[in-house]
Motif scaffolding. Structure first.
Motif, PDB file in Angstrom:
ATOM      1  N   THR A  13       0.803  -1.222   0.000  1.00 28.54           N
ATOM      2  CA  THR A  13       0.000   0.000   0.000  1.00 28.54           C
ATOM      3  C   THR A  13       0.837   1.274   0.000  1.00 28.54           C
ATOM      4  N   SER A 169     -18.592   0.865  -1.228  1.00 35.94           N
ATOM      5  CA  SER A 169     -17.225   0.810  -0.708  1.00 35.94           C
ATOM      6  C   SER A 169     -16.932  -0.544  -0.081  1.00 35.94           C
ATOM      7  N   ASN A 173     -14.751  -3.863  -2.174  1.00 41.51           N
ATOM      8  CA  ASN A 173     -13.535  -4.325  -1.509  1.00 41.51           C
ATOM      9  C   ASN A 173     -13.864  -5.385  -0.465  1.00 41.51           C
ATOM     10  N   TYR A 182     -19.630  -7.485   5.034  1.00 41.93           N
ATOM     11  CA  TYR A 182     -19.892  -7.599   3.599  1.00 41.93           C
ATOM     12  C   TYR A 182     -21.341  -8.024   3.332  1.00 41.93           C
ATOM     13  N   GLU A 240     -16.181   2.873  -9.064  1.00 37.84           N
ATOM     14  CA  GLU A 240     -14.913   2.704  -8.354  1.00 37.84           C
ATOM     15  C   GLU A 240     -13.714   2.817  -9.296  1.00 37.84           C
ATOM     16  N   ASN A 384      -5.079   1.693  -1.492  1.00 44.31           N
ATOM     17  CA  ASN A 384      -6.016   0.804  -0.812  1.00 44.31           C
ATOM     18  C   ASN A 384      -5.581  -0.649  -1.004  1.00 44.31           C
ATOM     19  N   GLY A 386      -6.265  -4.743  -1.307  1.00 41.66           N
ATOM     20  CA  GLY A 386      -7.363  -5.503  -1.881  1.00 41.66           C
ATOM     21  C   GLY A 386      -6.932  -6.234  -3.133  1.00 41.66           C
TER      22      GLY A 386
END
Length: 400
Positions: A13, A169, A173, A182, A240, A384, A386
């Motif tokens: 990251t 969001s 992810n 989730y 996104e 980010n 992921g």
């Protein structure tokens, strides 16, 4: 073959570390078996030619109905989230793409240009009104522009867009969120979209969701699960990804002042510049996971049947065998056949919309603020974590 133990690009990251991790992985070959941060083994394909070959290979198929946290997803919720173009194979994919293309037309996209410009101007007005201090280009511009465009395109009322931001969001992810978080976000979004579909059936509007509901070929129409899944896909592919294009593209230009100066001096290069920014630091790391339906020979290895395959678009677009000096931003680069939007059967249907928003957003930003600069030129913005997306957490800039 042994599983690679090089750093995982998906969890890198800091600044350029993600690109460096992909480059290190590529030094041992264009196709490598790795252990993902989720604990699942997969074949990551970093070579341009190999990724392109696989994306058109008939034995590489999508995991139908697959997504994050499948063990925790109720079957009905999974069907409502994952019955879309990126999660189906022919003949279902062929049918879905035909129906969706009939509603998601080039004419509809081109007609959005004046409205995209209006939204862009209003957001930049608001940023300029904040004063002389640093502003975050993610929260203040990169995020609200495409979420406004896609929610207006779908016909989602303005008062509901904050909820959509929160749900999308999490769902986009999903691998970095706990299963219960989730599932809760997915359930909230699906419930809302089902209510909206009912409202649109009763009172259609001049929007994409109404068009998707109405489109038919013979007696064939999109089911409710297909409609809710398409809304989810549009949020991912139409929102996104565009955030990442706008923000990462701005960052790349500010880090390469010679290219920014050339673009300002010769604004006709803007379409080519957007293509180079997509290649240089694209919005997607890898495609939606696929599986080998039969053994596949590629890049000097055999991928056994049943194993997960991840064509790495971010790495393929910096393959030195395809792009000379791949780590250099060059808006004059010829033959820029990047794969930021994928390739083959699942090439991104929303690519024209992303390009339109990218051209308007970047062109307006750099022309309106000739003294635009990074708030912390010595710092490296965080990315980010992921599996799928490649985007910056924040980008503080001074408008000047």
């Amino acid at each position: 073959m042994t599983t690679s133990t090089t750093p995982s690009p998906f969890t890198e990251t800091t600044g350029p570390a993600r690109h460096a991790a992909f480059a290190e992985l590529a030094t041992t070959g264009p196709v490598q078996k790795v252990m993902l941060f989720t604990g699942v083994p997969a074949w990551v394909v970093t070579g341009y030619a190999e990724a392109r070959e696989l994306l058109a290979h008939p034995a590489l198929v999508k995991i139908e109905g697959g997504g994050p946290h499948m063990d925790a997803m109720p079957p009905d919720l999974n069907a409502a989230m994952n019955t879309h173009l990126l999660g189906t194979n022919p003949p279902d994919h062929t049918r879905l793409r035909r129906l969706v293309t009939a509603a998601f037309t080039v004419r509809r996209i081109e007609a959005l240009a004046p409205r995209v410009q209006e939204i862009t101007d209003a957001l930049l007005d608001a940023l300029e009104g904040e004063g002389d201090g640093p502003v975050d280009l993610v929260d203040g511009f990169g995020f609200p522009l495409p979420i406004t465009v896609i929610t207006e395109l779908l016909g989602i009322p303005p008062g509901d867009r904050a909820d959509f931001r929160r749900w999308s969001s999490v769902t986009v992810n999903g691998t970095v969120h706990p299963p219960e978080v989730y599932v809760d976000a997915a359930r909230s979004m699906v419930g809302y979209v089902r209510e909206l579909i009912g409202a649109k059936r009763a009172d259609p509007g001049d929007d994409l969701l109404s068009a998707l509901i109405a489109v038919h070929e013979g007696g064939d129409r999109l089911s409710v699960d297909e409609l809710t899944s398409m809304v989810f896909l549009l949020l991912v592919a139409g929102h996104e990804t565009t955030v990442n294009l706008i923000v990462s593209g701005t960052y790349a230009l500010l880090r390469n002042p010679d290219q920014l100066a050339l673009l300002r001096a010769e604004p006709d290069r803007l379409p080519a510049a957007v293509e180079e920014l997509l290649r240089y630091d694209g919005p997607v790391q890898v495609t939606i996971p696929a599986v080998a339906a039969a053994p596949i020979d590629v890049g000097g290895v055999t991928i056994p049947a049943g194993e997960i395959v991840l064509p790495a678009l971010l790495a393929a677009n910096r393959d030195p065998s395809r792009f000379p000096e791949p780590d250099r931003l060059d808006i004059t680069r010829p033959s820029n056949a990047h794969m930021a939007f994928g390739h083959g059967l699942h090439h991104c249907l929303g690519a024209p919309l992303a390009r339109l928003e990218g051209r308007i957003a970047l062109g307006t930003l750099i022309n309106r603020f000739p003294r635009l600069r990074l708030a912390d030129p010595a710092g490296e913005p965080a990315r980010n974590p992921g599996l799928l997306m490649n985007g910056l957490v924040a980008l503080p800039v001074v408008l000047g």
